[in-house]
Design a protein around this motif. Structure first.
Motif, PDB file in Angstrom:
ATOM      1  N   GLU A  49      44.817  57.815  50.144  1.00  0.00           N
ATOM      2  CA  GLU A  49      44.633  58.745  49.040  1.00  0.00           C
ATOM      3  C   GLU A  49      43.169  59.170  48.990  1.00  0.00           C
ATOM      4  O   GLU A  49      42.272  58.402  49.353  1.00  0.00           O
ATOM      5  CB  GLU A  49      45.016  58.082  47.727  1.00  0.00           C
ATOM      6  CG  GLU A  49      46.489  57.771  47.626  1.00  0.00           C
ATOM      7  CD  GLU A  49      46.835  57.165  46.285  1.00  0.00           C
ATOM      8  OE1 GLU A  49      46.098  57.406  45.306  1.00  0.00           O
ATOM      9  OE2 GLU A  49      47.843  56.448  46.224  1.00  0.00           O
ATOM     10  N   ILE A  50      42.937  60.392  48.548  1.00  0.00           N
ATOM     11  CA  ILE A  50      41.566  60.864  48.395  1.00  0.00           C
ATOM     12  C   ILE A  50      41.333  61.208  46.927  1.00  0.00           C
ATOM     13  O   ILE A  50      42.264  61.555  46.202  1.00  0.00           O
ATOM     14  CB  ILE A  50      41.283  62.104  49.277  1.00  0.00           C
ATOM     15  CG1 ILE A  50      42.220  63.253  48.913  1.00  0.00           C
ATOM     16  CG2 ILE A  50      41.425  61.768  50.741  1.00  0.00           C
ATOM     17  CD1 ILE A  50      41.858  64.561  49.562  1.00  0.00           C
ATOM     18  N   GLU A  51      40.116  61.072  46.518  1.00  0.00           N
ATOM     19  CA  GLU A  51      39.780  61.426  45.144  1.00  0.00           C
ATOM     20  C   GLU A  51      39.072  62.760  45.159  1.00  0.00           C
ATOM     21  O   GLU A  51      38.147  62.985  45.923  1.00  0.00           O
ATOM     22  CB  GLU A  51      38.884  60.349  44.539  1.00  0.00           C
ATOM     23  CG  GLU A  51      39.606  59.030  44.390  1.00  0.00           C
ATOM     24  CD  GLU A  51      38.980  58.187  43.303  1.00  0.00           C
ATOM     25  OE1 GLU A  51      38.327  58.745  42.418  1.00  0.00           O
ATOM     26  OE2 GLU A  51      39.164  56.976  43.374  1.00  0.00           O
ATOM     27  N   ARG A  52      39.557  63.655  44.319  1.00  0.00           N
ATOM     28  CA  ARG A  52      38.912  64.945  44.205  1.00  0.00           C
ATOM     29  C   ARG A  52      39.193  65.503  42.829  1.00  0.00           C
ATOM     30  O   ARG A  52      40.176  65.155  42.186  1.00  0.00           O
ATOM     31  CB  ARG A  52      39.364  65.928  45.274  1.00  0.00           C
ATOM     32  CG  ARG A  52      40.833  66.263  45.239  1.00  0.00           C
ATOM     33  CD  ARG A  52      41.167  67.385  46.141  1.00  0.00           C
ATOM     34  NE  ARG A  52      41.572  68.491  45.274  1.00  0.00           N
ATOM     35  CZ  ARG A  52      41.665  69.735  45.633  1.00  0.00           C
ATOM     36  NH1 ARG A  52      41.390  70.076  46.847  1.00  0.00           N
ATOM     37  NH2 ARG A  52      42.040  70.661  44.804  1.00  0.00           N
ATOM     38  N   GLU A  53      38.333  66.360  42.411  1.00  0.00           N
ATOM     39  CA  GLU A  53      38.507  67.007  41.115  1.00  0.00           C
ATOM     40  C   GLU A  53      39.597  68.047  41.244  1.00  0.00           C
ATOM     41  O   GLU A  53      39.652  68.798  42.209  1.00  0.00           O
ATOM     42  CB  GLU A  53      37.190  67.671  40.691  1.00  0.00           C
ATOM     43  CG  GLU A  53      36.071  66.694  40.502  1.00  0.00           C
ATOM     44  CD  GLU A  53      35.793  66.462  39.035  1.00  0.00           C
ATOM     45  OE1 GLU A  53      36.260  67.259  38.209  1.00  0.00           O
ATOM     46  OE2 GLU A  53      35.116  65.480  38.737  1.00  0.00           O
ATOM     47  N   SER A  54      40.441  68.082  40.288  1.00  0.00           N
ATOM     48  CA  SER A  54      41.547  69.022  40.325  1.00  0.00           C
ATOM     49  C   SER A  54      41.162  70.324  39.640  1.00  0.00           C
ATOM     50  O   SER A  54      40.693  70.335  38.516  1.00  0.00           O
ATOM     51  CB  SER A  54      42.759  68.408  39.635  1.00  0.00           C
ATOM     52  OG  SER A  54      43.809  69.321  39.611  1.00  0.00           O
TER      53      SER A  54
END
Length: 92
Positions: A49-54
């Protein structure tokens, strides 16, 4: 859900529920295909999983209230109805 893919017996059972006739050879082939598909899902579980701003924006239109079908009109093409409702086959 079970860790084992469905076998030919489960495939035949599901086909019977869906009222689809299949031969024994097809049931075996479909069981093998189910196993392959479940293997693909296991592979997807390994993707990190990657974390990114939606930056998601709601692109759905607003609901519009419109007149629907009258009950008699909705049921006129139904093979069977009972007391104003659609009637379907029993599923066991």
């Amino acid at each position: 859900m079970s860790d084992t893919p469905p076998g030919p017996d489960e495939v035949r059972y599901i086909a019977r529920l869906a009222r689809v006739g299949i031969a024994d050879a097809e049931a075996k082939r479909f069981a093998e295909q189910f196993a392959d598909i479940l293997g693909y899902f296991e592979t997807l579980d390994e993707v990190p999983e990657i974390e990114r701003e939606s930056d998601l924006v709601n692109v759905m239109r607003e609901d519009e209230v419109r007149d629907g079908l009258e009950q008699e009109e909705a049921l006129k093409n139904a093979p069977e109805s009972e007391e104003g409702y659609f009637k379907g086959p029993n599923v066991s």
